[in-house]
Design an enzyme around this catalytic site. Structure first.
Site, PDB file in Angstrom:
ATOM      1  N   GLU A  45       0.833  -1.201   0.000  1.00  0.00           N
ATOM      2  CA  GLU A  45       0.000   0.000   0.000  1.00  0.00           C
ATOM      3  C   GLU A  45       0.872   1.258   0.000  1.00  0.00           C
ATOM      4  O   GLU A  45       1.850   1.357   0.743  1.00  0.00           O
ATOM      5  CB  GLU A  45      -0.905  -0.015   1.232  1.00  0.00           C
ATOM      6  CG  GLU A  45      -1.934   1.077   1.285  1.00  0.00           C
ATOM      7  CD  GLU A  45      -2.901   0.915   2.457  1.00  0.00           C
ATOM      8  OE1 GLU A  45      -3.892   1.653   2.512  1.00  0.00           O
ATOM      9  OE2 GLU A  45      -2.648   0.042   3.319  1.00  0.00           O
ATOM     10  N   LYS A 114      -9.188   3.375  -2.724  1.00  0.00           N
ATOM     11  CA  LYS A 114      -9.549   2.586  -1.551  1.00  0.00           C
ATOM     12  C   LYS A 114     -10.958   2.951  -1.093  1.00  0.00           C
ATOM     13  O   LYS A 114     -11.345   4.120  -1.079  1.00  0.00           O
ATOM     14  CB  LYS A 114      -8.541   2.846  -0.420  1.00  0.00           C
ATOM     15  CG  LYS A 114      -8.652   1.892   0.751  1.00  0.00           C
ATOM     16  CD  LYS A 114      -7.482   2.088   1.721  1.00  0.00           C
ATOM     17  CE  LYS A 114      -7.518   1.086   2.861  1.00  0.00           C
ATOM     18  NZ  LYS A 114      -6.348   1.233   3.770  1.00  0.00           N
ATOM     19  N   CYS A 165      -5.769  -3.313   1.860  1.00  0.00           N
ATOM     20  CA  CYS A 165      -5.568  -3.415   3.297  1.00  0.00           C
ATOM     21  C   CYS A 165      -6.860  -3.696   4.069  1.00  0.00           C
ATOM     22  O   CYS A 165      -7.336  -4.826   4.075  1.00  0.00           O
ATOM     23  CB  CYS A 165      -4.882  -2.156   3.832  1.00  0.00           C
ATOM     24  SG  CYS A 165      -4.062  -2.411   5.431  1.00  0.00           S
ATOM     25  N   PRO A 343      21.765   3.147  29.161  1.00  0.00           N
ATOM     26  CA  PRO A 343      22.003   3.044  30.603  1.00  0.00           C
ATOM     27  C   PRO A 343      21.531   1.658  31.071  1.00  0.00           C
ATOM     28  O   PRO A 343      20.329   1.378  31.068  1.00  0.00           O
ATOM     29  CB  PRO A 343      21.137   4.165  31.193  1.00  0.00           C
ATOM     30  CG  PRO A 343      20.871   5.101  30.047  1.00  0.00           C
ATOM     31  CD  PRO A 343      20.796   4.211  28.839  1.00  0.00           C
ATOM     32  N   LEU A 344      22.455   0.809  31.436  1.00  0.00           N
ATOM     33  CA  LEU A 344      22.163  -0.587  31.778  1.00  0.00           C
ATOM     34  C   LEU A 344      22.170  -0.750  33.293  1.00  0.00           C
ATOM     35  O   LEU A 344      23.224  -0.683  33.925  1.00  0.00           O
ATOM     36  CB  LEU A 344      23.205  -1.504  31.131  1.00  0.00           C
ATOM     37  CG  LEU A 344      23.015  -3.016  31.298  1.00  0.00           C
ATOM     38  CD1 LEU A 344      21.692  -3.481  30.712  1.00  0.00           C
ATOM     39  CD2 LEU A 344      24.177  -3.770  30.664  1.00  0.00           C
ATOM     40  N   SER A 345      21.000  -0.972  33.855  1.00  0.00           N
ATOM     41  CA  SER A 345      20.856  -1.010  35.313  1.00  0.00           C
ATOM     42  C   SER A 345      21.020  -2.395  35.910  1.00  0.00           C
ATOM     43  O   SER A 345      21.142  -2.535  37.117  1.00  0.00           O
ATOM     44  CB  SER A 345      19.482  -0.466  35.705  1.00  0.00           C
ATOM     45  OG  SER A 345      18.460  -1.376  35.304  1.00  0.00           O
ATOM     46  N   GLY A 346      20.978  -3.432  35.082  1.00  0.00           N
ATOM     47  CA  GLY A 346      21.021  -4.788  35.601  1.00  0.00           C
ATOM     48  C   GLY A 346      19.646  -5.348  35.915  1.00  0.00           C
ATOM     49  O   GLY A 346      19.526  -6.427  36.488  1.00  0.00           O
ATOM     50  N   GLY A 347      18.577  -4.604  35.516  1.00  0.00           N
ATOM     51  CA  GLY A 347      17.214  -5.082  35.712  1.00  0.00           C
ATOM     52  C   GLY A 347      16.641  -5.674  34.438  1.00  0.00           C
ATOM     53  O   GLY A 347      17.283  -5.669  33.377  1.00  0.00           O
ATOM     54  N   ASP A 349      14.177  -4.656  32.446  1.00  0.00           N
ATOM     55  CA  ASP A 349      13.848  -3.766  31.329  1.00  0.00           C
ATOM     56  C   ASP A 349      15.075  -3.382  30.511  1.00  0.00           C
ATOM     57  O   ASP A 349      15.107  -3.569  29.287  1.00  0.00           O
ATOM     58  CB  ASP A 349      13.155  -2.506  31.858  1.00  0.00           C
ATOM     59  CG  ASP A 349      11.793  -2.808  32.452  1.00  0.00           C
ATOM     60  OD1 ASP A 349      11.211  -3.836  32.084  1.00  0.00           O
ATOM     61  OD2 ASP A 349      11.319  -2.018  33.283  1.00  0.00           O
ATOM     62  N   SER A 350      16.089  -2.820  31.150  1.00  0.00           N
ATOM     63  CA  SER A 350      17.277  -2.412  30.392  1.00  0.00           C
ATOM     64  C   SER A 350      18.004  -3.626  29.814  1.00  0.00           C
ATOM     65  O   SER A 350      18.572  -3.547  28.719  1.00  0.00           O
ATOM     66  CB  SER A 350      18.218  -1.585  31.263  1.00  0.00           C
ATOM     67  OG  SER A 350      18.677  -2.325  32.372  1.00  0.00           O
TER      68      SER A 350
END
Length: 678
Positions: A45, A114, A165, A343-347, A349-350
């Site tokens: 499309e 369309k 579509c 920024p890598l927090s160790g959780g 999400d990151s």
């Protein structure tokens, strides 16, 4: 004239307003289709200008350049001797339409506007286009004009009808064309990826051709054409309820062409048995545009036809691994930047964001190994090295991905160790930074100005916002400090459930350039990380999965984390997923949500407890809704995303007491209590 037709459909990675690149990709798809013997080629499309032009559709330039590209296509020797079906915007009698243009050998055969607009979710087509409302009505004026309207193409050997579509969802459109003798149906689409959605399209195509027979070609856009959504390809061909060819859902190939050779007599035989009692002349038959051309040839008797295949679907974990990774790559290579900073927090999400970047590097290395010259060219441009050839995902990750753990006095050794371990396994360039000096400096300025004591939430927000400032500083100057050119895109890592409640600091390290997990729930992210442990052998993720989610903004107790996300929010992530779907998908206000949840959660919670959770959610939601006005552009993966910039159009200033609504809930709780006593 024979009985077997070779047809081509495709997925193209078009880019809004990239007329030059879009033209090249269209021509390449036609060239591939012809090389496979196809006599008909279908594209996505609005492929000429790109689907996501948005308010650029208002500009006359967009229409002008689309026609200029169409002229190039008509004049090209590549497009000769094959019916080409392309998509573009067209203004007719000062009304703008989303159209298909079918042409053959430098002549436009018909223009089909369309008829059913997509105007829900992420789509706003009625803002820019009008639907063609004249069913089976065509405008023609004289011999030199092009038929414009609801019509079908009649070749010497078959009849082709067009859908665009959202018209695939129309229960009447397909069957009525089929009953009027249309044998080949085409659908050009710009359908975006959402988790667990791909099977719906396949089911719609299969069910359409089961009812009245026929051949169905489905084309789709692929990639990020400049916005939050990712178009996930998956072009396919089906006949009489069976899928016979299916393209990739996620791929780094800018052009993918799917061809199939099918026997037209199979459609006629199928209809002869299944549909004969219903085959009749419609009160207003389809307007047929005749063309002296055949899709089949007289010597095709020995040509093999495509047989049914099982449709292929990815698991949700695979979708998270592949979809956002492809989206990130499109964004990176088209932005002119040299990589990503996270920024890598160790959780969870990151770490999920980091794993998606690692998955992107895996896909890039595989594509280069498979001989994809475009990917190799783009990789070399990103790393600014014309001789570079990636050898391993970890090695590539080290060149384009920087991670940073920003510690404070409230950070634990465990999270620092987990972040470092994951960075080592994926190969990112990793840094450990302590932000205490910056936080104390800002708080010192505040004390000098006001003489007041610090307040807990404000202290947490200072820490979070310092991380955002440092992230952008490192992104702009980090490569320069290492003697390398270019800047980095800052990646965010707030999930969809946290956005619902506003459980993040405005303008903290959740503020970034783009966020690949902003539309994904915490529950799905945990499943994704478990998948990555096995798929990529990232054993460091086991410790991350077992740790309680925490922002680490409050002081440690005996060296251990004292703050957890779920305790702060007053809701579990699994509860938030349920609430989010009820709020957006089921369109529930506070009272309706309570009425549903007292049954859903009746085994675990009393009506009074359900009422408190519902009221708590809506208080948090309405207090923090303003954060959605500045939320980082996120990959759209969930249909309950709270992103108000394009998808979730609700106010950001609320009466947070919800007095009438909450009183209605309280009255229901009292009635339930009295009913229990009686």
């Amino acid at each position: 004239m024979g009985r077997k037709a070779t047809l081509a459909t495709c997925s193209l990675n078009q880019w809004a307003l990239d007329f030059e690149g879009n033209l090249e990709r269209i021509l390449k798809s036609v060239e591939i289709a012809k090389a496979h013997g196809a006599k008909y080629r279908l594209g996505p499309e609005l492929e000429i200008c790109g689907y996501g032009c948005a308010d650029h559709f208002y500009e006359s330039d967009t229409l002008l350049h689309s026609f200029q590209v169409l002229r190039k296509l008509l004049e090209s020797p590549v497009t000769q001797d094959i019916i080409c079906d392309v998509g573009m915007p067209i203004m007719h009698h000062n009304v703008r339409y989303n159209c298909r243009v079918l042409f053959l050998n430098r002549k436009i055969l018909l223009i089909r506007p369309k008829m059913l607009m997509a105007n829900y979710g992420v789509y706003r087509e009625l803002r820019w286009f009008s639907p063609w409302k004249q069913l089976r009505s065509v405008i023609t004026q004289g011999h030199d004009t092009v038929p414009f309207g609801d019509c079908v193409l009649s070749t010497k050997d078959t009849c082709i009808g067009t859908e665009i579509c959202a018209e695939l969802w129309n229960p009447r459109r397909y069957s009525t064309m089929g009953l009027d003798g249309v044998e080949i149906f085409t659908n050009s689409s710009a359908s975006h990826h959402e988790l667990r959605k791909a099977d719906l399209r396949v089911d719609l195509v299969r069910s359409a051709t089961i009812k009245s027979g026929g051949i169905y070609l489905y084309a789709n856009q692929r990639g990020c054409d400049g916005d939050r959504v990712y178009y996930d390809g998956c072009a396919m061909v089906a006949i009489n309820g069976d899928v016979v060819a299916q393209g990739a859902q996620f791929s780094l190939n800018d052009v993918e062409v799917i061809t199939a050779t099918l026997d037209l007599e199979d459609v006629r035989s199928y209809r002869g048995e299944i549909c004969q009692p219903n085959m009749e002349i419609e009160p207003k038959p389809c307007h047929r545009v005749k063309v002296d051309f055949s899709l089949s040839s007289g010597d095709d008797i020995c040509l093999p036809t495509h047989q049914p295949i099982p449709a292929h679907f990815h698991s949700p974990e695979e979708e998270i691994s592949l979809g956002p990774a492809c989206w990130l790559w499109d964004y990176l290579r088209r932005s002119g930047q040299a990589g990503f900073l996270l920024p890598l927090s160790g959780g969870v999400d990151s770490s999920s964001t980091a794993c998606i970047v690692h998955s992107m590097c895996v896909l890039l290395c595989q594509a280069v190994e498979d001989g994809n010259s475009q990917v190799l060219e783009d990789v070399r441009r990103v790393v600014v090295d014309d001789s570079y050839r990636p050898q391993h995902p970890r090695e590539l990750c080290g060149r384009i991905f920087t991670t940073c753990y920003m510690a404070s006095e409230n950070s634990s050794e465990d999270t620092c160790s987990r972040a470092k371990g994951l960075a080592s396994q994926i190969g990112s360039t990793h840094m450990n930074i302590n932000i205490d000096m910056a936080v104390k400096g800002i708080l010192g300025i505040f004390s000098v100005c006001t003489g007041n004591h610090r307040e807990n939430l404000a202290l947490q927000n200072v820490q979070a916002r310092v991380r955002m400032v440092l992230a952008y500083l490192l992104a702009q100057l980090g490569l320069w400090a290492r003697g390398k050119p270019g800047g980095l895109l800052v990646l965010g890592s707030a999930n969809v459930d946290e956005s619902l409640t506003g459980y993040f600091t405005k303008y903290d390290c959740s503020s970034a350039d783009i966020n690949p997990i902003g539309g994904i729930s915490k529950t799905d992210l945990k499943s994704f990380l478990a998948y990555c442990v096995e798929q990529f052998q990232l054993t460091a993720l086991r410790g991350i999965l077992s740790a309680p989610p925490t922002a680490e903004l409050e002081p440690l107790q005996d060296g251990q984390v004292s703050q957890t996300d779920e305790a702060d929010m007053g809701l579990t992530y699994s509860e938030l997923s349920v609430i989010g779907r009820l709020r957006k998908i089921s369109k529930c206000g506070p009272f309706s949500m309570f009425c549903k949840l007292i049954h859903t959660w009746r085994d675990a919670l009393s009506p009074a407890e359900v009422a408190e959770k519902v009221k708590h959610f809506f208080r948090m939601y309405s207090m923090n809704r303003h954060k959605m006005t500045t939320v980082t552009p996120s990959y759209h993966a969930e249909s309950y995303s709270p992103d108000d910039n394009r998808f979730d159009l609700r106010p950001f200033l609320y009466n947070t007491r919800w007095t009438w609504q909450f009183r209605s809930i309280d009255n229901q709780v009292l009635e339930a209590f009295h009913g229990f006593l009686m």
